[in-house]
Design a protein around this motif. Structure first.
Motif, mmCIF file in Angstrom:
data_model
loop_
_atom_site.group_PDB
_atom_site.id
_atom_site.type_symbol
_atom_site.label_atom_id
_atom_site.label_comp_id
_atom_site.label_asym_id
_atom_site.label_seq_id
_atom_site.Cartn_x
_atom_site.Cartn_y
_atom_site.Cartn_z
ATOM 1 N N GLN A 5 15.544 36.140 -0.487
ATOM 2 C CA GLN A 5 13.922 36.154 -0.074
ATOM 3 C C GLN A 5 13.988 37.387 0.479
ATOM 4 O O GLN A 5 14.565 38.031 1.366
ATOM 5 C CB GLN A 5 13.582 34.957 0.706
ATOM 6 C CG GLN A 5 12.128 34.867 0.889
ATOM 7 C CD GLN A 5 11.772 33.775 1.522
ATOM 8 O OE1 GLN A 5 12.803 33.014 2.250
ATOM 9 N NE2 GLN A 5 10.575 33.251 1.702
ATOM 10 N N ASN A 6 12.898 38.272 -0.010
ATOM 11 C CA ASN A 6 12.308 39.447 1.099
ATOM 12 C C ASN A 6 13.644 40.390 0.918
ATOM 13 O O ASN A 6 13.802 41.144 2.075
ATOM 14 C CB ASN A 6 12.022 39.105 2.498
ATOM 15 C CG ASN A 6 10.880 37.997 2.222
ATOM 16 O OD1 ASN A 6 10.010 38.171 1.540
ATOM 17 N ND2 ASN A 6 10.746 37.506 3.435
ATOM 18 N N GLY A 7 14.182 40.680 -0.144
ATOM 19 C CA GLY A 7 15.179 41.718 -0.434
ATOM 20 C C GLY A 7 16.476 41.111 0.410
ATOM 21 O O GLY A 7 17.424 42.222 0.424
ATOM 22 N N SER A 8 16.902 40.105 0.816
ATOM 23 C CA SER A 8 18.166 39.876 1.222
ATOM 24 C C SER A 8 18.590 38.183 1.107
ATOM 25 O O SER A 8 17.928 37.686 0.255
ATOM 26 C CB SER A 8 18.016 39.990 2.821
ATOM 27 O OG SER A 8 17.064 38.921 3.571
ATOM 28 N N TRP A 9 19.608 38.058 1.161
ATOM 29 C CA TRP A 9 19.934 36.771 0.959
ATOM 30 C C TRP A 9 20.809 35.765 2.298
ATOM 31 O O TRP A 9 20.745 36.558 3.403
ATOM 32 C CB TRP A 9 21.277 36.470 -0.098
ATOM 33 C CG TRP A 9 22.711 37.524 0.431
ATOM 34 C CD1 TRP A 9 22.874 38.741 0.006
ATOM 35 C CD2 TRP A 9 23.688 37.215 1.187
ATOM 36 N NE1 TRP A 9 24.035 39.316 0.700
ATOM 37 C CE2 TRP A 9 24.376 38.224 1.439
ATOM 38 C CE3 TRP A 9 23.890 36.067 2.193
ATOM 39 C CZ2 TRP A 9 25.483 38.162 2.367
ATOM 40 C CZ3 TRP A 9 25.024 35.967 3.071
ATOM 41 C CH2 TRP A 9 25.736 37.314 3.100
ATOM 42 N N LYS A 10 20.596 34.500 2.195
ATOM 43 C CA LYS A 10 20.921 33.833 3.339
ATOM 44 C C LYS A 10 21.614 32.499 2.971
ATOM 45 O O LYS A 10 21.286 31.892 1.942
ATOM 46 C CB LYS A 10 19.396 33.123 3.822
ATOM 47 C CG LYS A 10 19.736 32.352 5.123
ATOM 48 C CD LYS A 10 18.396 32.006 5.877
ATOM 49 C CE LYS A 10 18.763 31.291 7.176
ATOM 50 N NZ LYS A 10 17.400 30.724 7.673
ATOM 51 N N VAL A 11 22.698 32.355 3.486
ATOM 52 C CA VAL A 11 23.647 31.012 3.200
ATOM 53 C C VAL A 11 22.761 29.819 3.547
ATOM 54 O O VAL A 11 22.251 29.909 4.741
ATOM 55 C CB VAL A 11 24.947 31.328 3.963
ATOM 56 C CG1 VAL A 11 25.708 29.979 3.824
ATOM 57 C CG2 VAL A 11 25.786 32.475 3.731
ATOM 58 N N SER A 12 22.971 29.042 2.659
ATOM 59 C CA SER A 12 22.058 27.663 2.747
ATOM 60 C C SER A 12 22.952 26.705 3.688
ATOM 61 O O SER A 12 23.623 25.820 3.208
ATOM 62 C CB SER A 12 21.714 27.045 1.608
ATOM 63 O OG SER A 12 20.947 28.099 0.768
ATOM 64 N N THR A 13 22.848 26.930 4.862
ATOM 65 C CA THR A 13 23.744 26.147 5.848
ATOM 66 C C THR A 13 23.410 24.709 6.272
ATOM 67 O O THR A 13 23.816 23.952 6.737
ATOM 68 C CB THR A 13 23.780 26.920 7.180
ATOM 69 O OG1 THR A 13 22.411 27.293 7.765
ATOM 70 C CG2 THR A 13 24.604 28.192 6.976
ATOM 71 N N ASP A 14 22.116 24.503 5.764
ATOM 72 C CA ASP A 14 21.463 23.220 5.992
ATOM 73 C C ASP A 14 21.971 21.862 5.102
ATOM 74 O O ASP A 14 21.515 21.010 5.186
ATOM 75 C CB ASP A 14 20.079 23.171 5.894
ATOM 76 C CG ASP A 14 19.504 23.768 4.371
ATOM 77 O OD1 ASP A 14 20.136 24.349 3.842
ATOM 78 O OD2 ASP A 14 18.280 23.542 4.156
ATOM 79 N N LEU A 15 22.977 22.382 4.139
ATOM 80 C CA LEU A 15 23.588 21.572 3.227
ATOM 81 C C LEU A 15 24.258 20.317 3.993
ATOM 82 O O LEU A 15 25.116 21.001 5.027
ATOM 83 C CB LEU A 15 24.451 22.278 2.143
ATOM 84 C CG LEU A 15 23.596 22.833 0.947
ATOM 85 C CD1 LEU A 15 24.634 23.460 -0.013
ATOM 86 C CD2 LEU A 15 22.635 22.081 0.316
ATOM 87 N N GLN A 16 24.393 19.239 3.706
ATOM 88 C CA GLN A 16 25.271 18.288 4.445
ATOM 89 C C GLN A 16 26.496 18.064 3.852
ATOM 90 O O GLN A 16 26.798 18.038 2.405
ATOM 91 C CB GLN A 16 24.418 16.848 4.312
ATOM 92 C CG GLN A 16 23.303 16.649 5.098
ATOM 93 C CD GLN A 16 23.467 17.102 6.771
ATOM 94 O OE1 GLN A 16 24.474 16.783 7.436
ATOM 95 N NE2 GLN A 16 22.640 18.051 6.991
ATOM 96 N N ILE A 17 27.829 18.784 4.462
ATOM 97 C CA ILE A 17 28.898 18.392 3.904
ATOM 98 C C ILE A 17 29.742 17.212 4.398
ATOM 99 O O ILE A 17 29.889 17.238 5.651
ATOM 100 C CB ILE A 17 29.728 19.749 4.102
ATOM 101 C CG1 ILE A 17 28.981 21.074 3.574
ATOM 102 C CG2 ILE A 17 31.049 19.812 3.442
ATOM 103 C CD1 ILE A 17 28.781 20.858 2.101
ATOM 104 N N SER A 18 30.344 16.518 3.588
ATOM 105 C CA SER A 18 31.115 15.375 4.212
ATOM 106 C C SER A 18 32.421 15.840 4.646
ATOM 107 O O SER A 18 32.860 16.896 4.589
ATOM 108 C CB SER A 18 31.406 14.105 3.026
ATOM 109 O OG SER A 18 32.356 14.683 2.131
ATOM 110 N N GLU A 19 33.216 15.057 5.535
ATOM 111 C CA GLU A 19 34.190 15.288 6.350
ATOM 112 C C GLU A 19 35.355 15.393 5.128
ATOM 113 O O GLU A 19 36.295 16.370 5.164
ATOM 114 C CB GLU A 19 34.749 14.268 7.226
ATOM 115 C CG GLU A 19 35.956 14.377 7.875
ATOM 116 C CD GLU A 19 36.387 13.420 8.870
ATOM 117 O OE1 GLU A 19 37.668 13.316 9.354
ATOM 118 O OE2 GLU A 19 35.397 12.787 9.298
ATOM 119 N N LYS A 20 35.385 14.791 4.006
ATOM 120 C CA LYS A 20 36.545 14.944 3.136
ATOM 121 C C LYS A 20 36.198 16.482 2.354
ATOM 122 O O LYS A 20 37.242 16.986 2.276
ATOM 123 C CB LYS A 20 36.208 13.718 2.089
ATOM 124 C CG LYS A 20 37.224 13.698 0.784
ATOM 125 C CD LYS A 20 37.242 12.566 0.037
ATOM 126 C CE LYS A 20 38.286 12.692 -1.068
ATOM 127 N NZ LYS A 20 38.121 11.422 -2.029
#
Length: 408
Positions: A327-342
């Motif tokens: 977005q707007n000429g740059s990228w951003k890691v989607s850190t809002d993803l839920q990752i299980s412990e496994k």
């Protein structure tokens, strides 16, 4: 029309025409073109990439482009043919095209986009360590030249199948003034290939498959993450508006196909360099640049190899494929993803190779995989055994793909 009066008018018109042309040329010379550099430009990928870069879809028809093609000595004939065919396109946005077979003080001059294709001579490398040494040698040459000659906002795209994560990290290291976010490596090719295979299985168009994520080492152990994959316009008993989707794992019940056929097919993608003419890799590079300049589709995740800052608990300082949005000429890691412990454990296990590659490059250890013939991911060692023979037969090819199915 040959009277003295008409001849005088014609002479005046001709003089005016010359003045107008000169003014246009002077005005054109004041407009700096966009300089794009491509290395290993004799490869088939470049041949298919050039028309995409010149079609105006990324940079616009009002932006002129100056192309610079770089390759080794001995590739002059192929480069000349590429230059001639590019000129024959008669593209209105092409200001000029030049070819180079040597690095010098002008390499990457004024570059705003640099595309580094895989140029490690695999057939001449008997070991992982010597392969890494070639990557080191290249980056020690390319990095300082990018640092010195390229624009401060240059965007560097690394593409290939040989230690590309490591290569990207080393370029970041050897070009310290360039924003690390501007040096990335492409994992979209793996993502697209996985989508195409799933689409054949599901009987739908690949463009309807969204949010399939490639994690980890693009040229090594990777997760092909299907746990968040969504299907749009999927022909089923349930229909909805255009933004309606089904979760892949809710409609793909053939888990055995995923663990066997899908896994095997993705594992054999290491042969793409032999059989691929370059269309798919070129399109992957084009898509990354398009998203970078014009934004990715809203809500859609894109796999990209980027420098870790500790997202998802991944160690800092390694280049790791993660889901991002542009977005707007740059990228951003989607850190809002839920990752299980496994799944978090799986992601951590994938860092072993990348950390080890970095240690070899820094001279902290001598061997990349001492006394190890299987994947560092203990949960999936059984799948690795089927690929051991290929690894032992060609030590420079280390391509294994692991399927992540969330909690399944």
């Amino acid at each position: 029309m040959m009277t003295e009066e008409m001849l005088a008018i014609a002479k005046e018109n001709l003089q005016t025409h010359k003045v107008v042309d000169q003014e246009e040329e002077e005005l054109k010379s004041l407009i700096n073109p966009l300089h794009i550099w491509i290395n290993r430009a004799s490869a088939g990928i470049c041949y298919h990439l050039i028309p995409l870069l010149l079609n105006g879809e990324i940079f616009g028809m009002e932006t002129e482009i100056s192309l610079h093609l770089l390759d080794r000595k001995g590739c002059e004939e192929l480069l000349e043919a590429t230059v001639m065919e590019t000129q024959d396109l008669a593209s209105p946005v092409l200001r000029g095209i030049t070819m180079y077979t040597e690095l010098d003080d002008q390499t990457f001059l004024d570059a705003e986009v640099i595309i580094l294709l895989d140029d490690v001579l695999q057939e001449a490398i008997p070991s992982f360590e010597e392969c890494i040494q070639q990557v080191i040698n290249q980056c020690e040459m390319y990095g300082p030249l990018i640092e010195k000659n390229a624009r401060s906002n240059v965007r560097v795209v690394v593409m290939g199948k040989t230690f590309v994560n490591l290569k990207t990290w080393m370029l970041i290291t050897h070009a310290p003034s360039i924003n690390p976010q501007n040096i990335v490596t492409v994992s979209l090719l793996l993502e697209n290939e996985a989508k195409a295979m799933l689409a054949r299985k599901m009987g739908m168009h690949p463009s309807g498959i969204k949010n399939l994520i490639v994690w980890g080492n693009i040229s090594g152990n990777s997760f092909i993450d299907l746990s968040k994959t969504q299907l749009y316009r999927y022909d089923s008993a349930i229909w909805g508006p255009p933004d309606f989707f089904r979760e892949l794992m809710d409609v793909l019940f053939d888990r055995e196909w995923i663990r066997a056929e899908f896994l095997t097919a993705m594992s054999l993608l290491s042969s793409w360099e032999i059989h691929c003419v370059g269309i798919a890799p070129a399109h992957a590079i084009f898509t990354v640049l398009k998203y970078w300049y014009l934004d990715s589709p809203p809500g859609e995740l894109v796999s990209l190899g980027v420098l870790s800052e500790g997202q998802f608990g991944i160690p800092e300082g390694i280049v790791y494929s993660m889901p991002v949005t542009f977005q707007n000429g740059s990228w951003k890691v989607s850190t809002d993803l839920q990752i299980s412990e496994k799944n978090q454990e799986y992601l951590q296990n994938l860092t072993y190779d990348l950390i080890r590659e970095k240690q070899v490059a820094l001279g902290e250890v001598e061997e990349l995989y001492p006394e190890r013939k299987v994947s560092p991911v203990p949960h999936l060692a059984e799948e690795d055994e089927s690929l051991q023979a290929e690894e032992e037969g060609n030590s420079t090819k280390y391509f294994k793909y692991i399927i992540l199915l969330g909690g399944n």
